[in-house]
Scaffold this motif. Structure first.
Motif, mmCIF file in Angstrom:
data_model
loop_
_atom_site.group_PDB
_atom_site.id
_atom_site.type_symbol
_atom_site.label_atom_id
_atom_site.label_comp_id
_atom_site.label_asym_id
_atom_site.label_seq_id
_atom_site.Cartn_x
_atom_site.Cartn_y
_atom_site.Cartn_z
ATOM 1 N N HIS A 1 39.289 29.847 42.638
ATOM 2 C CA HIS A 1 37.992 30.273 42.084
ATOM 3 C C HIS A 1 37.273 29.133 41.374
ATOM 4 O O HIS A 1 36.284 29.366 40.678
ATOM 5 N N CYS B 1 37.962 27.487 38.794
ATOM 6 C CA CYS B 1 37.786 27.895 37.398
ATOM 7 C C CYS B 1 38.409 26.850 36.481
ATOM 8 O O CYS B 1 39.563 26.459 36.666
ATOM 9 N N LYS C 1 35.265 32.952 33.732
ATOM 10 C CA LYS C 1 35.265 33.583 35.061
ATOM 11 C C LYS C 1 36.604 34.272 35.339
ATOM 12 O O LYS C 1 36.709 35.131 36.192
ATOM 13 N N ASP D 1 35.299 37.635 36.467
ATOM 14 C CA ASP D 1 35.350 38.106 37.859
ATOM 15 C C ASP D 1 36.779 38.413 38.282
ATOM 16 O O ASP D 1 37.020 39.221 39.165
ATOM 17 N N VAL D 2 37.714 37.690 37.639
ATOM 18 C CA VAL D 2 39.104 37.806 38.060
ATOM 19 C C VAL D 2 39.975 38.109 36.844
ATOM 20 O O VAL D 2 39.841 37.478 35.798
#
Lengths: 193, 452, 251
Positions: free
Chosen positions: B97, B99, B194, B227-228
């Motif tokens: 991701h 991140c 995120k 998001d995760v």
């Protein structure tokens, strides 16, 4: 032909280690009926106060909202739709500066004032946490005595996200001094209708 | 450094040690009062213990059921044999991701895996969001307690570090003021992250859902904005059915702090639209502990911390004196299984008073396991000097004649040794305690004269 | 009716050596309560110090000797919760003596529980006009369950209190922490010396702040530790085993 050595996955490795451990076969116990009869409302109110929540009536709620002149109020409760001045956004980040959220709880638990909410009650999962102040509307006859009864009531419900909320965000991480309003809502008001 | 040395250091600041003892005693006292408001308290402990017995007996079955149901709910399930695999799995998800900054709520498992230094080494900023954990993170310290991570710190120390890190007013140590500063600081982190990591209090096999309990709401602030969501879960955290949550949630907070329930008890069953939930199921020594029959039921632990609050040793020596991720009595029976050599002094950091076993909400026989670890440790250190003297003692006690002689020698020695020797550094007993006055005859001598 | 005629007295080794008066008081008290008691002269230590230090396996000899010494008695009584708990729960299995060991573990009693539960004495006449603080030894308290534990949700009871409170003039003092450990803990007292002493000081402070005159208890090991600290610091407290108080009060 070269023989490929099968490497066991971590999953299978862990499971096989467990399987290879000889153990008893002790059965699950039955959970007896611990239901408490009697006055649920009083217990619920006392529990909520212990958790630093408050019980308010519709009038007190109106005064609270009026006196602070909150700018961003969102009500998902039909009861208090008139207080609402915004809609649920697409993205929870847009709720960052919201003042008051009013939502409906499904039922409350007398022994600890936990109120059960599912995704559909919250609009967005972040709502009950990100709002500065939280108001939960609860029907007076929607009380159960304890957590056993609570899970019986939830039954097989399959909401993607469910929450027992019992008070405002709090912490005692600094010298065990209780501070209300850590990261989530700084207050919880419950309106019994 | 071993436990006695660190305990002595902790006690050298008498006022602080007294404060620490009294503060934790206060928490234990709240736990006592709170548990006594539940008439069926002991029955609940028994139920919880038996549910966990069943879990350990059928662990593989429940894990498979959990995996199947979680997958059906669109949760991605990973398995990690050890800390390194756990950390690699987490890193893999973050990389996927792209991140570079995460928020993490309290998870003792990620402490156990040393996830923070691992991710930081890979250029990822980790922000612990539990207030106590954020405080100790600022100070580059591990938590000293699993429920109250910063319980070893006085508020002025927190004020100082917040002044340095968050530019709060110098000298302002008001807990509300400091908490608000942390709230504002962490709000930004929550809004920017995120990916959010949480621990897991309970995983339910029947539904594939998992439950996370907090008072601050930090776990939820993290995961609902990200998001995760990555949830790290020890394989022993599984429970069979949803109805069992009723038992455990009644016990957990009351045992931990005396509250009737934590304010936020979140049940994660499937990811929100467009988002991801990952669960990492971690072994890291748990299957080995499962195989140690005498120590197996230490895996019942629900991490309430009650045994720490009640432990007269923990209260007076602090969490750091244990030198293990989980301190206190439960840590002293878990840690030797991970590294016997390193943690060999821990099972001896106890008087075997048994209070830990009596507060434990899942009835782990902690003090009996401390006793059993002592037996294992001395076996592993067979050449130890203490062993030899104990063997001699055993030889003496087994033979009445030898016992009589040696006791007579001991009595003689005590009578004639000058105070300077009995109270010297060699005689640890005598450092701060007088020895009993030696009577003119033993009971045995008296009995022979007066009764036989 | 229980047979009061065949009772074996087990006097822990350090009581034999340092506190003969506790042994004498125990013997006299049981005799006053109508028991025929004998003290087998061959007895030695029960093995607890070694077992708690991690050498249970090395105490088979000691345990075997203990079993042989006491095998012919109907009851074994000791003025120590700690040693009794050891014999009951922590002595290693002695091959060949399994049934003797089982019998021993079920006929050994700590003094106060023997009086309240086996002799079923419900009235003790006597006078003891003092403010008494009771130190509950952990092995008696949570091991043998001689009193309800503050951690558990159970009906309060205390076997020592049941006996002491019958004495005229005795004032039972309530403590802030009624069943906190004193920090003796066997080898703990020396391996964790700093902690051990601090725990002892804290217990003494609780008694002192509640105006206790005499600290009593069922285990001389705890008392030896507490008294040692008190004497070093010239603390004005007296220390007596509960057997001494009961024996003195009855006579």
């Amino acid at each position: 032909m070269v023989q490929k050595k099968q490497i066991m996955s971590s999953r299978d490795y862990i499971l096989s280690k467990i399987r290879n451990t000889p153990r008893d076969k002790r059965p699950l116990p039955e959970i007896p009926d611990f239901k408490v009869d009697g006055e649920l409302m009083d217990r619920f109110k006392r529990s909520l106060l212990m958790n630093k929540g408050e019980i308010v009536d519709a009038k007190q709620l109106e005064e609270f909202i009026d006196s602070h002149q909150f700018k961003k109020v969102l009500s998902l409760s039909e009861e208090f739709r008139s207080f609402s001045n915004l809609d649920i956004p697409d993205d929870a980040h847009q709720l960052a500066d919201m003042d008051v959220a009013i939502i409906s709880g499904q039922f409350g638990v007398a022994e600890n004032a936990a109120i059960w909410l599912e995704e559909r009650d919250m609009g967005l999962r972040a709502l009950p946490f990100i709002t500065e102040h939280l108001v939960i509307v609860l029907e007076k006859d929607q009380l159960v005595s304890n957590m056993h009864e609570a899970y019986e009531r939830i039954g097989k419900g399959a909401s993607g996200f469910g929450l027992f909320i019992a008070g405002p965000s709090k912490t005692a991480d600094i010298e065990q001094s209780l501070v209300i309003g850590a990261h989530g809502a700084k207050s919880l008001r419950v309106v019994l209708v | 450094m071993n436990h006695p040395t660190k305990a002595e250091e902790f006690l050298s600041d008498g006022a602080n040690a007294k404060w620490h003892d009294e503060t934790l005693w206060f928490v234990r006292d709240k736990r006592d009062s709170s548990s006594k408001t539940v008439p069926e308290w002991e029955e609940l402990r028994d139920l919880a213990s038996r549910i966990k017995d069943n879990v350990l007996d059928y662990l593989e079955t429940y894990l498979l059921e959990f995996e199947k149901n979680a997958k059906a709910n669109n949760i991605r399930v990973h398995w990690a044999k050890n800390a390194e695999e756990h950390n690699q799995i987490v890193l893999g998800i973050l990389n996927k991701h792209q991140c570079k900054a995460i928020v993490k709520s309290k998870s003792i498992l990620t402490e156990e895996c040393h996830l923070n230094p691992f991710l930081e080494k890979h250029g990822i900023e980790v922000v612990d969001t539990d207030l106590g954990e954020r405080i100790v993170q600022f100070l580059n310290q591990p938590p000293s307690h699993i429920v109250m991570p910063a319980i070893h710190l006085k508020k002025m120390a927190i004020s100082d570090i917040f002044h340095e890190k968050l530019q709060t007013e110098k000298g302002n140590d008001d807990p509300y003021y400091l908490t608000q500063a942390a709230r504002n600081h962490l709000r930004e982190k929550f809004l920017a992250a995120k990916v959010a990591i949480t621990g897991v209090n309970f995983g339910v096999a029947e539904t594939g859902e998992f439950v996370v309990c907090t008072n601050e709401g930090n776990a939820d602030m993290g995961v609902h904005l990200a998001d995760v969501h990555i949830a790290s879960m020890g394989i022993e955290k599984i429970i069979p059915k949803r109805e069992h949550l009723g038992v455990f949630l009644r016990l957990l907070a009351r045992s931990a702090t005396g509250q009737s329930i934590t304010n936020y008890n979140s049940h994660f069953r499937s990811p929100d639209t467009g988002k991801e939930i990952h669960i990492v199921l971690v072994d890291n020594g748990r299957t080995e502990q499962l195989a140690r029959e005498k120590f197996r039921n230490s895996l019942k632990c629900i991490r309430c911390g009650a045994c720490m609050n009640t432990c007269p040793i923990y209260r007076r020596s602090g969490g750091f004196s244990y030198g293990s991720t989980v301190p206190g009595p439960i840590g002293s029976i878990l840690s030797p299984g991970l590294d016997l050599q390193k943690h060999s002094s821990l099972p001896f950091a106890s008087t075997l008073c048994g209070s830990c076993s009596d507060v434990c909400p899942v009835k782990i026989n902690i003090h009996e396991q401390l006793y059993e670890w002592r037996q294992e440790i001395t076996k592993a250190q067979a050449a130890n000097a203490k062993s030899i003297s104990m063997k001699i003692a055993n030889g003496i006690f087994a033979v009445p004649f030898a016992y009589k002689i040696s006791a007579g020698m001991m009595r003689g020695a005590l009578k004639f040794l000058p105070d300077s020797i009995t109270y010297s550094g060699l005689n640890t007993w005598g450092k701060q305690r007088d020895l009993p006055e030696l009577p003119k005859e033993t009971f045995k001598q008296w009995y022979k004269k007066n009764r036989s | 009716m229980i047979n009061k005629k065949n009772i074996g007295l087990f006097i822990p080794c350090y009581v034999d050596q340092f506190y003969p008066n506790v042994g004498i008081a125990t013997l006299e008290l049981l005799e006053k309560l109508g028991c025929q008691v004998s003290y087998p002269l061959g007895q030695t230590c029960c093995g607890q110090p070694m077992a708690n230090a991690g050498y249970e396996r090395d105490t088979i000899g000691t345990t075997k000797h203990f079993l042989n010494t006491f095998k012919d008695f109907d009851y074994i009584v000791a003025p120590s919760g700690s040693c009794v708990l050891h014999v009951k729960e922590h002595s290693p299995t002695v091959p060949g003596l399994e049934s003797e060991q089982y019998a021993t573990q079920h006929k050994i009693y700590e003094l106060t529980e023997f009086i309240t539960d086996i002799l079923e004495i419900d009235s003790i006449q006597g006078s003891y006009p003092h403010k008494v603080g009771y130190h509950a030894s952990c092995h008696g308290q949570r091991g043998l369950r001689l009193a309800s534990a503050s951690e558990l949700h159970e009906t309060p009871f205390n076997k020592a209190r049941q006996l002491l409170q019958q004495l005229d003039g005795l004032e039972w003092i309530e403590l802030a922490r009624k069943d906190e450990c004193c920090g003796f803990g066997g080898t703990f007292a020396v391996t964790e010396e700093a902690l051990s002493v601090q725990m002892g000081k804290d217990r003494l402070e609780d008694h002192l702040s509640h105006d206790v005159e005499i600290i009593t208890g069922g285990d001389m090991s705890c008392i030896m530790h507490l008294e040692g600290i008190a004497r070093r610091n010239k603390t004005p407290l007296q220390f007596k085993h509960i057997a001494e108080i009961l024996n003195e009060a009855i006579s």
